[in-house]
Design a protein around this motif. Structure first.
Motif, PDB file in Angstrom:
ATOM      1  N   ARG A 175       0.838  -1.204   0.000  1.00  0.00           N
ATOM      2  CA  ARG A 175       0.000   0.000   0.000  1.00  0.00           C
ATOM      3  C   ARG A 175       0.872   1.253   0.000  1.00  0.00           C
ATOM      4  O   ARG A 175       0.624   2.205  -0.734  1.00  0.00           O
ATOM      5  N   ILE A 176       1.912   1.205   0.825  1.00  0.00           N
ATOM      6  CA  ILE A 176       2.804   2.364   0.896  1.00  0.00           C
ATOM      7  C   ILE A 176       3.506   2.591  -0.437  1.00  0.00           C
ATOM      8  O   ILE A 176       3.616   3.715  -0.913  1.00  0.00           O
ATOM      9  N   ARG A 177       3.929   1.488  -1.057  1.00  0.00           N
ATOM     10  CA  ARG A 177       4.597   1.637  -2.358  1.00  0.00           C
ATOM     11  C   ARG A 177       3.649   2.190  -3.413  1.00  0.00           C
ATOM     12  O   ARG A 177       4.039   2.999  -4.243  1.00  0.00           O
ATOM     13  N   ARG A 178       2.396   1.762  -3.349  1.00  0.00           N
ATOM     14  CA  ARG A 178       1.405   2.283  -4.305  1.00  0.00           C
ATOM     15  C   ARG A 178       1.226   3.785  -4.123  1.00  0.00           C
ATOM     16  O   ARG A 178       1.135   4.537  -5.081  1.00  0.00           O
ATOM     17  N   LEU A 179       1.188   4.197  -2.876  1.00  0.00           N
ATOM     18  CA  LEU A 179       1.045   5.629  -2.616  1.00  0.00           C
ATOM     19  C   LEU A 179       2.274   6.390  -3.112  1.00  0.00           C
ATOM     20  O   LEU A 179       2.156   7.464  -3.693  1.00  0.00           O
TER      21      LEU A 179
ATOM     22  N   ILE B 231      -5.659  -1.245   7.813  1.00  0.00           N
ATOM     23  CA  ILE B 231      -4.689  -0.163   7.625  1.00  0.00           C
ATOM     24  C   ILE B 231      -5.363   1.012   6.937  1.00  0.00           C
ATOM     25  O   ILE B 231      -6.200   0.865   6.052  1.00  0.00           O
ATOM     26  N   GLN B 232      -5.001   2.198   7.406  1.00  0.00           N
ATOM     27  CA  GLN B 232      -5.527   3.406   6.776  1.00  0.00           C
ATOM     28  C   GLN B 232      -4.496   4.519   6.861  1.00  0.00           C
ATOM     29  O   GLN B 232      -4.030   4.855   7.942  1.00  0.00           O
ATOM     30  N   PRO B 233      -4.149   5.083   5.694  1.00  0.00           N
ATOM     31  CA  PRO B 233      -3.222   6.217   5.720  1.00  0.00           C
ATOM     32  C   PRO B 233      -3.906   7.385   6.441  1.00  0.00           C
ATOM     33  O   PRO B 233      -5.067   7.664   6.182  1.00  0.00           O
ATOM     34  N   LYS B 234      -3.194   8.025   7.353  1.00  0.00           N
ATOM     35  CA  LYS B 234      -3.780   9.153   8.071  1.00  0.00           C
ATOM     36  C   LYS B 234      -3.210  10.480   7.586  1.00  0.00           C
ATOM     37  O   LYS B 234      -3.901  11.468   7.504  1.00  0.00           O
ATOM     38  N   VAL B 235      -1.916  10.475   7.365  1.00  0.00           N
ATOM     39  CA  VAL B 235      -1.288  11.699   6.864  1.00  0.00           C
ATOM     40  C   VAL B 235      -0.508  11.337   5.610  1.00  0.00           C
ATOM     41  O   VAL B 235       0.354  10.471   5.649  1.00  0.00           O
ATOM     42  N   VAL B 236      -0.869  11.960   4.507  1.00  0.00           N
ATOM     43  CA  VAL B 236      -0.089  11.738   3.295  1.00  0.00           C
ATOM     44  C   VAL B 236       0.392  13.088   2.772  1.00  0.00           C
ATOM     45  O   VAL B 236      -0.305  14.078   2.865  1.00  0.00           O
ATOM     46  N   ASP B 237       1.609  13.117   2.285  1.00  0.00           N
ATOM     47  CA  ASP B 237       2.164  14.348   1.736  1.00  0.00           C
ATOM     48  C   ASP B 237       2.524  14.127   0.283  1.00  0.00           C
ATOM     49  O   ASP B 237       3.206  13.162  -0.046  1.00  0.00           O
ATOM     50  N   ALA B 238       2.063  15.068  -0.559  1.00  0.00           N
ATOM     51  CA  ALA B 238       2.422  14.977  -1.964  1.00  0.00           C
ATOM     52  C   ALA B 238       3.907  15.262  -2.116  1.00  0.00           C
ATOM     53  O   ALA B 238       4.537  15.809  -1.215  1.00  0.00           O
ATOM     54  N   GLY B 239       4.463  14.882  -3.242  1.00  0.00           N
ATOM     55  CA  GLY B 239       5.843  15.247  -3.524  1.00  0.00           C
ATOM     56  C   GLY B 239       6.852  14.186  -3.127  1.00  0.00           C
ATOM     57  O   GLY B 239       7.991  14.513  -2.786  1.00  0.00           O
TER      58      GLY B 239
END
Ligand SMILES: Nc1ncnc2c1ncn2[C@@H]1O[C@H](COP(=O)(O)OP(=O)(O)OP(=O)(O)O)[C@@H](O)[C@H]1O
Ligand SMILES: Nc1ncnc2c1ncn2[C@@H]1O[C@H](COP(=O)(O)OP(=O)(O)OP(=O)(O)O)[C@@H](O)[C@H]1O
Ligand SMILES: [Mg+2]
Ligand SMILES: [Mg+2]
Lengths: 414, 367
Positions: free
Chosen positions: A250-254, A277-285
């Motif tokens: 999942r992390i790699r997909r993000l 599992i659920q992403p809570k904070v995601v940062d672009a870039g």
């Protein structure tokens, strides 16, 4: 009331502009003729102390609000134009009060969608613009920003390694919350959908839309792209305890979508057979941050992805996989990247940014290799590109003179 | 055509600790123009989105006609939300500018044409249908924007501050146009604004919200004449009503030296003080030492009348609404031919038929 400038760092040269004259009547000598999107307020560009500024004539209270909102967006690291100043207390020479003004810095190398359509375009441009807008909208929504006027006109586009990166330009109707409700997001999407369809139909009516696809169909893409991305970034996923690799996946997909996971919530159910599992904070870039760390180059996401790929091939070609990544990156930067982008003659340099030029070279290498059926070195490719391709590209640092339209929100005769 | 009913409708945003719209109860008649008004953040947009189906309703229900639409999606509700910002497209004809959103909704060409023509007739835009918007005046452009909503011929129109970025003149023009158009079409309309003047001039009835709670829903006249509480009294009317907290005595309330006849029953449970309200035009101005002593600070001449802005001479008396930002002035409208001078002391009290009194604690209206 006296003329008043509100700015973080006020430039005294601002005082020399003819604030006692309605913006529409400012003399051509001081204006810079850059393209604009459709707008209801009068917008003009001026050159001042070496920079280009966009001036929008608008009621003072709205200008102040928009200025603050843009500052907040910048603080949240969201892609938007940079607010520069608010002018209030304008009075005409006959003593009449004039509207205030919001001043933002012109976003270099940015293109309004209408200007893009006046160039000959690759197929699928509309879709790529919408994809970029979908990413922007998701990022804004993740940060709690409700836009209220999502449209192609209110977005600026920069080239990003064959795709586009989108920037918010008009924050007049926006509201910032801790977290948006689903309804607020849907509302924005609904607005986006209708505006985009209208804007594409307008291009079609003006004979500018080369694509034969129906604007209504194309506009639908904002909904699907947005929803795909939103759900990838926020959905809860349930995996078997035995399948922990799916967390990494999942992390790699993000990451592949260009996002870093700052915080991931993981909970097991009572009997311990599955994990949520659920992403809570995601940062672009994701890629641009990585490239920045390795090389100090500050470029857009897809450009960074492209450059990182080339860095990887460089590393592989030299068999330096065991070396420190930073060291390899340093060498790549000095041996490959910088010599190439520095060798662009000055008169051609205004056509595109260095990272985009590098991307173009990689594309051109592929094209030439296909044609000549052999491998080529980048310096070789560069010679051909500088001689045959770059001169044909438009100047994009500060694009001049294409059809732009204002539909003023002022009363006159009736 | 349809009635609309908010039935104890409540919205609590995820993560918020109090409702943004709290048990909203409003019955809107078929064809009525209802204005939702209130200060920023009071819950106007949230209420409107709840009706549109764009905001979840946590408790209570929403009805359109005799249908419970609480759980219906926006497109199944037959309501049209008019955007705050309407762009006009330069290459498209006026007709296409009005009709294009119907294309998205999948309406067929001839039906679109029919509806556009009908709307153009209503909006006096028939001669311009094949022109480009550039050739239209500001007011006509505004009507094209309205046309975009009309062609959808919904059961209910929803408008959220549609005039907020127009210049002053166009704003007034368009206000009247929207109101008269709505009356001609007879489509139930819910209109959001933070501007009480706009609310008063446009609405059949006004619903005033504060902190998500409905304060009063009534006709503009009734809101003005019989505000249900201190908040409504202070919000509606410009310049605002003068509101002062004054002592209760055995036979009424004391307004400076003047005794106000408020009625024993009304004062019975009011405590030792009441808030008295008087609109600037209902102030009796005297020079004979009867009433509350005011020092005149500023005069605003309007021709036939003038507004007097002053402050109570007694430092113990403050107008409600005064805060760190400053004292609120006492405002009185006087005959333009008989205006006191700056610095002069005058005596004021409410004209007998125009006294408003509110409970000091609860703010509720006494008389
Ligand atoms: N800082 C900037 N850099 C580049 N272009 C800009 C900038 N600011 C404004 N523009 C151009 O001017 C156009 C109009 O600006 P903007 O959308 O803020 O005006 P508006 O009158 O508020 O629009 P609307 O009608 O959507 O309310 C934009 O579409 C954009 O092309
Ligand atoms: N997503 C959200 N999460 C938490 N609170 C929210 C959210 N959206 C709005 N609110 C809060 O709900 C309340 C009502 O907001 P709403 O936008 O309905 O007000 P409004 O009356 O339309 O205000 P304005 O005149 O400023 O548009 C406000 O206190 C606001 O801060
Ligand atoms: Mg705009
Ligand atoms: Mg609102």
């Amino acid at each position: 009331m006296a003329l008043e400038i509100t700015a973080a760092r006020a430039d005294p040269a601002l005082l020399d502009l003819p604030w006692d004259t309605p913006l529409e009547e400012w003399p051509d000598e001081i204006l810079a003729a850059y393209p604009r999107g459709i707008s209801r307020h009068v917008v003009r560009f001026v050159k001042l102390s070496g920079r280009v500024l966009a001036i929008k004539e608008i009621k003072t209270d709205i200008a102040r609000r928009e200025y603050e909102m843009l500052r907040n967006l910048r603080r949240l690291d969201l892609p938007s134009v940079e607010p520069f100043a608010v002018i209030s207390g304008r009075v005409s020479r006959d003593g009449e009060q004039l509207d205030g003004a919001l001043i933002t810095r012109h976003l270099q190398y940015s293109l309004p969608y209408r200007a893009l359509y006046s160039q000959s375009l690759r197929k699928g441009t509309a879709s790529r613009l919408i994809d970029a807008l979908a990413v922007l909208l998701v990022r804004l929504h993740l940060a709690g920003f409700w836009w209220g006027d999502v449209s192609l006109s209110n977005t600026l586009f920069r080239r990003d390694a064959g795709a586009f990166a989108a920037y918010l330009v008009d924050a007049e109707t926006g509201e910032l919350r801790v977290q948006l409700s689903d309804g607020q997001r849907e509302h924005d999407l609904d607005i986006a959908r209708v505006n985009i369809a209208g804007e594409l139909m307008d291009l079609e009516a003006g004979g500018l839309l080369q694509e034969d696809r129906d604007p209504v169909e194309v506009s639908e893409r904002i909904m699907t792209r947005y929803r795909e991305l939103w759900s990838e970034l926020t959905d809860t996923e349930i995996v078997d305890t035995g399948e922990r690799w799916r967390v990494d996946e999942r992390i790699r997909r993000l990451n592949a979508l260009g996002f870093d996971v700052g915080e991931l919530a993981m909970t097991t159910d009572i009997d311990g057979t599955s994990i949520q599992i659920q992403p809570k904070v995601v940062d672009a870039g994701h890629h641009s941050r990585r490239l920045l760390r390795l090389t100090g180059l500050d470029v857009r996401e897809n450009q960074a992805r492209r450059l990182l790929n080339d860095l990887d091939s460089y590393r592989a070609a030299l068999g330096r996989q065991a070396d420190d990544e930073e060291n390899v990156a340093f060498d790549w930067l000095h041996e490959i990247y910088e010599p190439l982008v520095r060798s662009v003659p000055k008169e051609l340099a205004r056509k595109m940014e260095p990272a985009e030029f590098f991307h173009e070279l990689l594309e051109h290498r592929w094209y030439l290799a296909e044609k000549l059926k052999r491998d080529l070195s980048l310096p070789e490719v560069k010679e051909d590109y500088l001689a045959n391709v770059l001169p044909t590209k438009p100047d994009e640092k500060e694009v001049v003179g294409v059809d732009t339209v204002e539909m003023p929100v002022v009363a006159w005769d009736d | 055509m349809a009635t609309v009913r908010f039935d104890k409708a409540t919205r609590i945003y995820p993560g918020a600790d109090s409702p943004s719209v709290d048990k909203l109860d409003i019955d809107i008649a078929d064809g009525e123009f209802l204005v939702l008004v209130g200060p920023s953040g009071c819950g106007k947009s949230t209420s409107l989105r709840m009706l549109a189906g764009l905001e979840e309703v946590n408790e209570g229900k929403i009805w359109i006609g005799d249908r419970d639409v609480t759980n219906l999606s926006p497109k199944d509700r037959d309501v049209a939300m008019v955007f705050q910002n309407y762009a006009l497209y330069p290459h498209m004809t006026v007709a296409d500018n009005m009709g294009f959103a119907l294309k998205i909704a999948g309406v067929d060409k001839s039906e679109i044409r029919r509806r556009v023509e009908e709307a153009a007739k209503i909006l006096d835009l028939e001669p311009y249908l094949e022109r480009k918007p550039k050739a239209l005046s500001g007011g006509q452009r505004q009507r094209v924007a309205m046309g975009r909503a009309i062609v959808r011929s919904p059961q209910v129109f929803l408008m959220d501050e549609p005039l907020s970025n127009l210049d002053a003149k166009l704003r007034v023009q368009t206000r009247t146009q929207i109101a008269s158009l709505q009356r001609r079409l007879g489509v139930t309309t819910v209109y959001v604004t933070h501007d009480q003047v706009e609310a008063m001039t446009m609405g059949d009835r006004i619903a005033l919200l504060k902190d998500g709670i409905l304060q009063q829903v009534a006709s503009p006249r009734e809101m003005y004449d019989k505000p249900a509480n201190v908040f409504v009294a202070g919000f509606i009317g410009s310049p605002a009503m003068n509101l002062l907290s004054v002592p209760v005595t055995q036979d009424g309330a004391k307004f400076g030296t003047h005794r106000l006849d408020i009625g024993r029953d009304e004062l019975a449970n009011a405590g030792s003080k009441v808030v008295v309200g008087v609109r600037p035009e209902d102030v009796e101005v005297r020079t004979d030492n009867d009433g509350l002593e005011i020092e005149v600070d500023v005069i605003e001449e309007l021709g036939a009348d003038a507004y007097v802005y002053g402050s109570p001479v007694s430092k113990d008396i403050h107008l409600e609404g005064s805060d760190e930002e400053g004292e609120r002035p006492f405002i009185a409208r006087v005959d333009g031919r008989n205006v006191p001078r700056k610095g002069e002391h005058i005596f004021v009290f409410p004209k007998p038929q125009h006294i408003h009194a509110f409970n000091q604690e609860t703010g509720a209206r006494l008389i």
